[in-house]
Design a protein around this motif. Structure first.
Motif, PDB file in Angstrom:
ATOM      1  N   ILE A  35      68.834  49.475  44.612  1.00 62.00           N
ATOM      2  CA  ILE A  35      69.583  50.802  44.415  1.00 62.00           C
ATOM      3  C   ILE A  35      68.300  51.684  44.858  1.00 62.00           C
ATOM      4  N   VAL A  36      68.493  52.501  46.005  1.00 63.95           N
ATOM      5  CA  VAL A  36      67.538  53.894  46.329  1.00 63.95           C
ATOM      6  C   VAL A  36      67.828  55.067  45.868  1.00 63.95           C
ATOM      7  N   THR A  37      66.985  55.776  45.028  1.00 61.13           N
ATOM      8  CA  THR A  37      67.168  57.076  44.534  1.00 61.13           C
ATOM      9  C   THR A  37      65.982  57.705  45.120  1.00 61.13           C
ATOM     10  N   TYR A  38      66.208  59.303  44.964  1.00 59.87           N
ATOM     11  CA  TYR A  38      65.277  60.231  45.443  1.00 59.87           C
ATOM     12  C   TYR A  38      64.933  61.121  44.356  1.00 59.87           C
ATOM     13  N   GLU A  39      63.633  61.539  44.363  1.00 58.06           N
ATOM     14  CA  GLU A  39      63.095  62.722  43.310  1.00 58.06           C
ATOM     15  C   GLU A  39      62.274  63.360  44.091  1.00 58.06           C
ATOM     16  N   TYR A  40      61.909  64.597  43.380  1.00 54.44           N
ATOM     17  CA  TYR A  40      60.936  65.603  44.266  1.00 54.44           C
ATOM     18  C   TYR A  40      59.882  66.025  43.251  1.00 54.44           C
ATOM     19  N   ASP A  41      58.580  65.823  43.723  1.00 59.26           N
ATOM     20  CA  ASP A  41      57.429  66.512  42.882  1.00 59.26           C
ATOM     21  C   ASP A  41      57.477  67.740  43.209  1.00 59.26           C
ATOM     22  N   ASP A  42      56.336  68.183  42.443  1.00 62.04           N
ATOM     23  CA  ASP A  42      56.057  69.807  42.167  1.00 62.04           C
ATOM     24  C   ASP A  42      56.236  70.549  43.378  1.00 62.04           C
ATOM     25  N   ASP A  43      55.603  69.787  44.715  1.00 69.90           N
ATOM     26  CA  ASP A  43      55.630  70.604  45.778  1.00 69.90           C
ATOM     27  C   ASP A  43      56.927  70.157  46.620  1.00 69.90           C
ATOM     28  N   PHE A  44      57.956  69.933  46.028  1.00 72.17           N
ATOM     29  CA  PHE A  44      59.218  69.472  46.711  1.00 72.17           C
ATOM     30  C   PHE A  44      58.970  68.615  47.778  1.00 72.17           C
ATOM     31  N   ASN A  45      58.068  67.495  47.730  1.00 75.18           N
ATOM     32  CA  ASN A  45      58.110  66.533  48.652  1.00 75.18           C
ATOM     33  C   ASN A  45      59.144  65.292  47.975  1.00 75.18           C
ATOM     34  N   LYS A  46      59.657  64.903  48.941  1.00 69.92           N
ATOM     35  CA  LYS A  46      60.719  63.823  48.713  1.00 69.92           C
ATOM     36  C   LYS A  46      60.243  62.474  48.281  1.00 69.92           C
ATOM     37  N   ILE A  47      60.479  61.948  47.363  1.00 68.27           N
ATOM     38  CA  ILE A  47      59.820  60.603  47.029  1.00 68.27           C
ATOM     39  C   ILE A  47      61.096  59.739  46.773  1.00 68.27           C
ATOM     40  N   GLU A  48      60.801  58.470  47.571  1.00 67.29           N
ATOM     41  CA  GLU A  48      61.700  57.411  47.222  1.00 67.29           C
ATOM     42  C   GLU A  48      61.379  56.503  45.995  1.00 67.29           C
ATOM     43  N   LYS A  49      62.634  56.128  45.370  1.00 62.88           N
ATOM     44  CA  LYS A  49      62.406  55.070  44.184  1.00 62.88           C
ATOM     45  C   LYS A  49      63.368  53.869  44.360  1.00 62.88           C
ATOM     46  N   LYS A  50      62.758  52.546  44.150  1.00 60.60           N
ATOM     47  CA  LYS A  50      63.915  51.762  44.312  1.00 60.60           C
ATOM     48  C   LYS A  50      63.964  51.063  43.024  1.00 60.60           C
ATOM     49  N   SER A  51      64.957  50.600  42.565  1.00 59.97           N
ATOM     50  CA  SER A  51      65.441  49.665  41.399  1.00 59.97           C
ATOM     51  C   SER A  51      66.336  48.478  41.617  1.00 59.97           C
ATOM     52  N   ILE A  52      66.031  47.500  41.071  1.00 60.91           N
ATOM     53  CA  ILE A  52      66.638  46.405  41.259  1.00 60.91           C
ATOM     54  C   ILE A  52      68.024  46.144  40.168  1.00 60.91           C
ATOM     55  N   GLN A  53      68.959  45.813  40.548  1.00 61.06           N
ATOM     56  CA  GLN A  53      70.298  45.828  39.873  1.00 61.06           C
ATOM     57  C   GLN A  53      70.991  44.313  40.013  1.00 61.06           C
ATOM     58  N   GLU A  54      71.061  43.805  38.932  1.00 57.19           N
ATOM     59  CA  GLU A  54      71.520  42.458  38.824  1.00 57.19           C
ATOM     60  C   GLU A  54      73.036  42.578  38.322  1.00 57.19           C
ATOM     61  N   LEU A  55      74.072  41.957  39.353  1.00 60.73           N
ATOM     62  CA  LEU A  55      75.336  41.890  39.093  1.00 60.73           C
ATOM     63  C   LEU A  55      75.870  40.461  39.218  1.00 60.73           C
ATOM     64  N   LYS A  56      76.957  40.281  38.197  1.00 58.94           N
ATOM     65  CA  LYS A  56      77.425  39.045  38.012  1.00 58.94           C
ATOM     66  C   LYS A  56      78.830  39.144  38.522  1.00 58.94           C
ATOM     67  N   ILE A  57      79.046  38.312  39.600  1.00 57.33           N
ATOM     68  CA  ILE A  57      80.496  38.246  40.349  1.00 57.33           C
ATOM     69  C   ILE A  57      80.852  37.033  40.314  1.00 57.33           C
ATOM     70  N   PRO A  58      82.273  37.073  39.502  1.00 55.69           N
ATOM     71  CA  PRO A  58      83.174  35.674  39.671  1.00 55.69           C
ATOM     72  C   PRO A  58      83.813  35.344  40.732  1.00 55.69           C
ATOM     73  N   ASP A  59      83.474  34.100  41.138  1.00 52.37           N
ATOM     74  CA  ASP A  59      84.091  33.447  42.168  1.00 52.37           C
ATOM     75  C   ASP A  59      85.564  32.878  41.508  1.00 52.37           C
ATOM     76  N   ALA A  60      86.664  33.923  41.508  1.00 56.12           N
ATOM     77  CA  ALA A  60      87.750  33.456  40.855  1.00 56.12           C
ATOM     78  C   ALA A  60      88.962  33.810  41.761  1.00 56.12           C
ATOM     79  N   THR A  61      90.106  33.150  41.115  1.00 54.70           N
ATOM     80  CA  THR A  61      91.294  33.011  41.851  1.00 54.70           C
ATOM     81  C   THR A  61      92.631  33.243  40.996  1.00 54.70           C
ATOM     82  N   ILE A  62      93.461  34.208  41.275  1.00 57.65           N
ATOM     83  CA  ILE A  62      94.820  34.194  40.786  1.00 57.65           C
ATOM     84  C   ILE A  62      95.930  33.980  41.338  1.00 57.65           C
ATOM     85  N   ALA A  63      96.849  32.938  41.468  1.00 58.40           N
ATOM     86  CA  ALA A  63      97.745  32.624  42.117  1.00 58.40           C
ATOM     87  C   ALA A  63      99.158  32.993  41.300  1.00 58.40           C
TER      88      ALA A  63
END
Length: 446
Positions: A293-321
């Motif tokens: 996940i990429v987000t952006y913040e600004y320092d006191d001089d209004f410079n754009k700073i990119e920040k990256k964070s890792i998100q772990e998602l659990k996805i089921p391999d599921a079926t409904i019939a």
């Protein structure tokens, strides 16, 4: 000297064997305990269950011995206040007994301490004529003089006082040759169940697993050709439900319908009307997906700073019939539960995961991977087939889980399965991770 020691050893052995036989090999008390009006009976062999625990304690003494010092408490002991019977019955009659289960009467050895014990466990006391009633949730324990019986109510708000009064006064009991007692009398199992419809189940606490087997004559599940689970899957359920059965209808209460509508914005009644009762649920695996996940913040001089964070998602391999012709798909599509977005047909009413939808000739399939997996669908005839690899699931559980993943007792379980054949033969098995100890002993003393 050796002869004397030999005679002493022989004498001790004979005494121990006699005590063992006297306690565990005497016939169970069957007659004069069940009112003749009962239509369903559950029998529990308490001596046999005690024997399982005794053997487990002898083989695993350190599981039962605590080396921690315990402070003495002024708490009455349940075992010292009641006369534990060799066996215990619970019975009901849905017409006469107000949808509740009643035990046979048991003798109290210390009435004062027994009542004190119940109050300390949170039971509320009330009186009705000569009866003293102790209630907690759906459980009622009734005391009349030196006799006590236990009641489990299927609905908490119903009154069972009149029935309790009648049971204490009962004089007409089932004899050993009564239809309800014949199978139970011959059963060697820890628990058995029978009714006037000729249903009969037996349950046993075995080494490493608990098993229920028997015959059930019910039209709740319908014989058909269904899917069979893959041994490599995490969980599976396949059946065809009789939508007109009273038990299924009881689950569709107004309260449950409202909850479902609030969550999905769909009508339960409309779904049921467009569904033929066939249901297949498959959980092949739980996959872990790593997103950056990429987000952006600004320092006191209004410079754009990119920040990256890792998100772990659990996805089921599921079926409904869901078994249906085109009508169920049309209902979902009309009510925007199924939508076509960017060439994908999606089921959007359950927003926990991205779910796809596919209409086939006799079913509506809902699944989490982009391509529908047919590997679980092997044709076989039965009424109900369900399986859950609990150990595998707990290794990587879903974030939104209906299974109590943090429960200590649940963590001991390995697998569970239910199978009901076309000949109404039922088999339920629940196994533990550790298979060299009795199932019940492990649950009580892990």
């Amino acid at each position: 000297m050796k002869k004397k020691l030999g005679y002493l050893f022989l004498t001790i052995t004979i005494v121990v064997l006699m005590l063992y036989v006297f306690r565990y090999k005497r016939p169970l008390v069957i007659e004069n305990r069940i009112p003749i009006s009962a239509t369903e009976i559950v029998h529990i062999d308490l001596r046999q269950i005690e024997h399982h625990l005794l053997v487990d304690a002898v083989k695993n003494p350190f599981k039962y011995i605590s080396f921690e010092s315990k402070k003495e408490k002024n708490t009455p002991s349940f075992n010292k206040t009641i006369e534990i019977p060799r066996n215990l019955f619970f019975f009901t009659n849905k017409s006469n007994f107000k949808a509740a289960w009643f035990s046979n009467t048991i003798k109290i050895t210390d009435s004062t301490e027994f009542k004190k014990f119940l109050l300390q466990k949170g039971f509320e006391k009330s009186t009705d004529k000569k009866l003293e009633l102790f209630s907690k949730g759906k459980v009622v324990i009734a005391v009349s003089g030196e006799d006590v019986l236990m009641v489990y109510k299927e609905q908490q708000d119903i009154s069972v006082n009149t029935v309790i009064q009648s049971i204490f006064k009962e004089t007409n009991f089932c004899k050993k040759d009564h239809d309800l007692l014949k199978l139970i009398s011959n059963s060697k199992s820890d628990i058995s169940y029978t009714n006037l419809d000729s249903d009969f189940f037996e349950g046993d606490f075995k080494k490493g697993f608990f098993e229920i087997r028997g015959n059930v004559h019910s039209n709740l599940f319908i014989t058909d050709t269904y899917s069979e689970y893959s041994k490599n899957s995490v969980g599976f359920l396949a059946t065809k439900i009789n939508r007109y059965h009273k038990l299924f209808k009881s689950l569709l209460s107004d309260k449950n319908k409202r909850k479902f509508n609030q969550f999905t914005k769909l009508s339960v009644d409309s779904i049921v009307n467009n569904w033929n009762g066939s249901l297949v649920l498959g959980l092949k695996a739980v996959n872990t997906k790593i997103d950056t996940i990429v987000t952006y913040e600004y320092d006191d001089d209004f410079n754009k700073i990119e920040k990256k964070s890792i998100q772990e998602l659990k996805i089921p391999d599921a079926t409904i019939a869901l078994g249906s012709d085109a009508s169920l798909y049309e209902y979902f599509y009309t009510h925007k539960a199924v939508q076509i977005l960017e060439k994908d047909t999606l089921f959007v009413s359950i927003p926990l995961y991205k779910m796809y939808a596919q209409r086939q000739e006799n079913s509506l399939n809902i699944f989490t991977l982009k391509h529908f997996d047919n590997s679980l669908l092997k044709e076989k005839k039965y009424k109900l087939n369900a399986y859950l690899d609990i150990k595998k699931y707990l290794e990587n559980p879903l974030e939104f889980s209906l299974i109590p993943v943090k429960n200590d007792y649940f963590k001991q379980l390995d697998k569970a399965s239910v199978n009901l054949t076309t000949h109404d033969e039922l088999l339920i098995q629940v196994s533990l991770k550790e298979n060299n100890r009795n199932f019940l002993g492990q649950l009580i003393k892990p």
